[in-house]
Design a protein around this motif. Structure first.
Motif, PDB file in Angstrom:
ATOM      1  N   SER A 112       0.846  -1.186   0.000  1.00  0.00           N
ATOM      2  CA  SER A 112       0.000   0.000   0.000  1.00  0.00           C
ATOM      3  C   SER A 112       0.884   1.238   0.000  1.00  0.00           C
ATOM      4  O   SER A 112       1.825   1.334   0.779  1.00  0.00           O
ATOM      5  CB  SER A 112      -0.907   0.010   1.239  1.00  0.00           C
ATOM      6  OG  SER A 112      -1.745   1.138   1.255  1.00  0.00           O
TER       7      SER A 112
ATOM      8  N   ASP B 274      -6.797   3.329   7.160  1.00  0.00           N
ATOM      9  CA  ASP B 274      -6.053   3.390   5.904  1.00  0.00           C
ATOM     10  C   ASP B 274      -6.145   2.090   5.122  1.00  0.00           C
ATOM     11  O   ASP B 274      -6.192   2.107   3.891  1.00  0.00           O
ATOM     12  CB  ASP B 274      -4.580   3.713   6.181  1.00  0.00           C
ATOM     13  CG  ASP B 274      -4.410   5.116   6.720  1.00  0.00           C
ATOM     14  OD1 ASP B 274      -4.795   6.065   6.028  1.00  0.00           O
ATOM     15  OD2 ASP B 274      -3.897   5.257   7.844  1.00  0.00           O
ATOM     16  N   LEU B 275      -6.134   0.956   5.824  1.00  0.00           N
ATOM     17  CA  LEU B 275      -6.157  -0.339   5.139  1.00  0.00           C
ATOM     18  C   LEU B 275      -6.976  -1.341   5.940  1.00  0.00           C
ATOM     19  O   LEU B 275      -6.722  -1.561   7.124  1.00  0.00           O
ATOM     20  CB  LEU B 275      -4.738  -0.871   4.950  1.00  0.00           C
ATOM     21  CG  LEU B 275      -4.612  -2.236   4.258  1.00  0.00           C
ATOM     22  CD1 LEU B 275      -5.143  -2.161   2.826  1.00  0.00           C
ATOM     23  CD2 LEU B 275      -3.166  -2.725   4.254  1.00  0.00           C
TER      24      LEU B 275
ATOM     25  N   LYS C 105      -7.659  -5.217   5.704  1.00  0.00           N
ATOM     26  CA  LYS C 105      -7.211  -6.459   5.062  1.00  0.00           C
ATOM     27  C   LYS C 105      -8.060  -7.614   5.582  1.00  0.00           C
ATOM     28  O   LYS C 105      -8.255  -7.755   6.792  1.00  0.00           O
ATOM     29  CB  LYS C 105      -5.727  -6.697   5.343  1.00  0.00           C
ATOM     30  CG  LYS C 105      -5.224  -8.099   4.967  1.00  0.00           C
ATOM     31  CD  LYS C 105      -5.031  -8.958   6.196  1.00  0.00           C
ATOM     32  CE  LYS C 105      -4.628 -10.371   5.886  1.00  0.00           C
ATOM     33  NZ  LYS C 105      -4.415 -11.192   7.107  1.00  0.00           N
TER      34      LYS C 105
ATOM     35  N   ARG D 115      -9.845   3.879   3.467  1.00  0.00           N
ATOM     36  CA  ARG D 115      -9.119   4.283   2.254  1.00  0.00           C
ATOM     37  C   ARG D 115      -8.953   3.126   1.276  1.00  0.00           C
ATOM     38  O   ARG D 115      -9.160   3.277   0.074  1.00  0.00           O
ATOM     39  CB  ARG D 115      -7.732   4.817   2.639  1.00  0.00           C
ATOM     40  CG  ARG D 115      -6.893   5.282   1.455  1.00  0.00           C
ATOM     41  CD  ARG D 115      -5.452   5.565   1.880  1.00  0.00           C
ATOM     42  NE  ARG D 115      -5.375   6.630   2.852  1.00  0.00           N
ATOM     43  CZ  ARG D 115      -5.176   7.917   2.550  1.00  0.00           C
ATOM     44  NH1 ARG D 115      -5.037   8.275   1.285  1.00  0.00           N
ATOM     45  NH2 ARG D 115      -5.105   8.826   3.490  1.00  0.00           N
ATOM     46  N   ARG D 116      -8.543   1.966   1.775  1.00  0.00           N
ATOM     47  CA  ARG D 116      -8.199   0.846   0.905  1.00  0.00           C
ATOM     48  C   ARG D 116      -8.622  -0.469   1.566  1.00  0.00           C
ATOM     49  O   ARG D 116      -8.482  -0.629   2.785  1.00  0.00           O
ATOM     50  CB  ARG D 116      -6.689   0.845   0.648  1.00  0.00           C
ATOM     51  CG  ARG D 116      -6.173  -0.233  -0.303  1.00  0.00           C
ATOM     52  CD  ARG D 116      -4.648  -0.204  -0.374  1.00  0.00           C
ATOM     53  NE  ARG D 116      -4.173   1.059  -0.927  1.00  0.00           N
ATOM     54  CZ  ARG D 116      -3.801   1.239  -2.180  1.00  0.00           C
ATOM     55  NH1 ARG D 116      -3.826   0.227  -3.029  1.00  0.00           N
ATOM     56  NH2 ARG D 116      -3.358   2.407  -2.595  1.00  0.00           N
TER      57      ARG D 116
ATOM     58  N   VAL E 241      -8.161  -4.751   1.007  1.00  0.00           N
ATOM     59  CA  VAL E 241      -7.539  -5.857   0.278  1.00  0.00           C
ATOM     60  C   VAL E 241      -8.123  -7.156   0.807  1.00  0.00           C
ATOM     61  O   VAL E 241      -8.103  -7.410   2.014  1.00  0.00           O
ATOM     62  CB  VAL E 241      -6.009  -5.871   0.438  1.00  0.00           C
ATOM     63  CG1 VAL E 241      -5.412  -7.006  -0.398  1.00  0.00           C
ATOM     64  CG2 VAL E 241      -5.402  -4.543   0.026  1.00  0.00           C
TER      65      VAL E 241
ATOM     66  N   PHE F  31     -15.682   2.373  -4.953  1.00  0.00           N
ATOM     67  CA  PHE F  31     -14.282   1.954  -4.917  1.00  0.00           C
ATOM     68  C   PHE F  31     -13.846   1.482  -6.301  1.00  0.00           C
ATOM     69  O   PHE F  31     -14.604   0.844  -7.027  1.00  0.00           O
ATOM     70  CB  PHE F  31     -14.083   0.798  -3.930  1.00  0.00           C
ATOM     71  CG  PHE F  31     -14.140   1.195  -2.488  1.00  0.00           C
ATOM     72  CD1 PHE F  31     -12.984   1.239  -1.713  1.00  0.00           C
ATOM     73  CD2 PHE F  31     -15.351   1.525  -1.891  1.00  0.00           C
ATOM     74  CE1 PHE F  31     -13.039   1.601  -0.383  1.00  0.00           C
ATOM     75  CE2 PHE F  31     -15.415   1.893  -0.548  1.00  0.00           C
ATOM     76  CZ  PHE F  31     -14.254   1.927   0.204  1.00  0.00           C
TER      77      PHE F  31
ATOM     78  N   THR G   6      -7.932  -5.654  -4.638  1.00  0.00           N
ATOM     79  CA  THR G   6      -7.782  -4.413  -3.891  1.00  0.00           C
ATOM     80  C   THR G   6      -8.852  -3.420  -4.319  1.00  0.00           C
ATOM     81  O   THR G   6      -9.071  -3.208  -5.515  1.00  0.00           O
ATOM     82  CB  THR G   6      -6.395  -3.798  -4.118  1.00  0.00           C
ATOM     83  OG1 THR G   6      -5.396  -4.709  -3.661  1.00  0.00           O
ATOM     84  CG2 THR G   6      -6.245  -2.479  -3.367  1.00  0.00           C
TER      85      THR G   6
ATOM     86  N   VAL H 220      -9.944   0.582  -3.835  1.00  0.00           N
ATOM     87  CA  VAL H 220      -9.449   1.887  -3.414  1.00  0.00           C
ATOM     88  C   VAL H 220     -10.604   2.886  -3.439  1.00  0.00           C
ATOM     89  O   VAL H 220     -11.302   3.011  -4.452  1.00  0.00           O
ATOM     90  CB  VAL H 220      -8.306   2.380  -4.326  1.00  0.00           C
ATOM     91  CG1 VAL H 220      -7.832   3.763  -3.899  1.00  0.00           C
ATOM     92  CG2 VAL H 220      -7.140   1.388  -4.288  1.00  0.00           C
ATOM     93  N   ASN H 221     -10.782   3.576  -2.330  1.00  0.00           N
ATOM     94  CA  ASN H 221     -11.867   4.535  -2.178  1.00  0.00           C
ATOM     95  C   ASN H 221     -11.692   5.692  -3.165  1.00  0.00           C
ATOM     96  O   ASN H 221     -10.718   6.438  -3.097  1.00  0.00           O
ATOM     97  CB  ASN H 221     -11.894   5.055  -0.738  1.00  0.00           C
ATOM     98  CG  ASN H 221     -13.168   5.773  -0.390  1.00  0.00           C
ATOM     99  OD1 ASN H 221     -13.770   6.439  -1.229  1.00  0.00           O
ATOM    100  ND2 ASN H 221     -13.588   5.646   0.861  1.00  0.00           N
TER     101      ASN H 221
ATOM    102  N   SER I 175      -5.505  10.223  -2.573  1.00  0.00           N
ATOM    103  CA  SER I 175      -4.499   9.171  -2.577  1.00  0.00           C
ATOM    104  C   SER I 175      -3.231   9.555  -1.837  1.00  0.00           C
ATOM    105  O   SER I 175      -2.350   8.727  -1.611  1.00  0.00           O
ATOM    106  CB  SER I 175      -4.137   8.804  -4.025  1.00  0.00           C
ATOM    107  OG  SER I 175      -3.620   9.925  -4.695  1.00  0.00           O
TER     108      SER I 175
END
Length: 276
Positions: free
Chosen positions: A84, A213-214, A216, A239-240, A242, A255, A265, A267-268, A273
């Motif tokens: 990321s 932020d992530l 998973k 934000r992201r 996975v 997304f 993955t 991504v918003n 970014s």
């Protein structure tokens, strides 16, 4: 031979360029790449074993408890399934296993904090070994996370890599992308585990950190059902995402989606970014 991989899995991965990039990266990341290759491709060597990898935070030690852990290490540190950019400050890791993914996240930046969710008590013990040098930078929750909550059956097997919740009655669970069909992984047991709804987990993380932020998710089949059950108001604060998933043709409203290795993955689109 070939570390318990079934023929269909080998055939599917031979033509993927990302795997050859990962092989080249193995020689930069692993301090003993020859031994790492032997463990990854053939499952050779003694286990448990200690290995060292090069990270942005310096040389880092981890313990591999089973030959299948060598596959996990390669996918995360060499294939970089969870890469990321920029490095995430707040990570919610659902399906933390023995802590290899958390170790990857925590070594990307000294500012990273992880909320870790793992229901298997045996994996939790191993995770604590691998993260013993990162006290204060993660919070460990011994629970599963899904699109439902309660006390549910969880199937685990000796490798510790392929544990999963029993499918919901709606049949929404998918199929593991990596599970071998032979060897000692065929012996499984069922235990009862506590399960939290993903919305509760995200609400708690947002209350503590403000934003995520992530996110998973690696839960051996229930990933997409879990993502699709997230409240849109909570998704807006992520934000992201996975997930480990077998189907590349999936989408999530709001997304952008892309695939690499065995992950998808998201991504918003409405979130900058750049670093926050």
């Amino acid at each position: 031979m070939l570390n318990d991989r079934p023929p269909w899995l080998i055939a599917r991965n031979v033509g993927r360029p990302v795997n050859y990039v990962a092989l080249a990266r193995m020689f930069r990341v692993c301090e003993d790449p020859v031994a790492a290759a032997s463990r990854y491709f053939l499952g050779r060597g003694d286990f448990p074993c200690t290995v060292r990898v090069r990270t942005p935070s310096g040389s880092q030690e981890m313990t591999l408890f089973h030959r299948h852990d060598a596959i996990t290490m390669h996918e995360i540190f060499c294939r970089e399934d969870y890469k990321s950019t920029p490095p995430p400050k707040v990570v919610v890791d659902i399906g933390s296993n023995i802590g290899i993914s958390a170790l990857y996240f925590l070594t990307r930046s000294p500012e990273t904090f992880c909320e870790l969710y793992e229901p298997d008590p045996l994996n939790v013990q191993k995770l604590e070994v691998n993260l013993r040098g990162f006290g204060g930078r993660f919070s460990l929750h011994e629970t599963a996370v899904a699109d439902r909550a309660g006390t549910l059956l969880f199937t685990r097997e000796p490798t510790g890599r392929y544990g999963r919740l029993e499918p919901a009655s709606t049949g929404q669970s998918g199929v593991s992308t990596n599970e071998p069909d032979s060897g000692d992984s065929a012996i499984s047991t069922a235990i009862e585990v506590r399960v939290e709804h993903v919305n509760t987990v995200l609400e708690d993380a947002i209350a503590r950190h403000g934003e995520i932020d992530l996110l998973k998710i690696d839960t051996e089949g229930s990933e997409l059902a879990t993502v699709h059950s997230i409240d849109p108001a909570l998704l807006a604060r992520v934000r992201r995402i996975v997930i480990e998933w077998f189907d590349r043709h999936v989408d999530l409203e709001g997304f952008g989606a892309s695939s690499s290795g065995d992950t998808v993955t998201f991504v918003n689109r409405h979130w900058s970014s750049g670093p926050r």
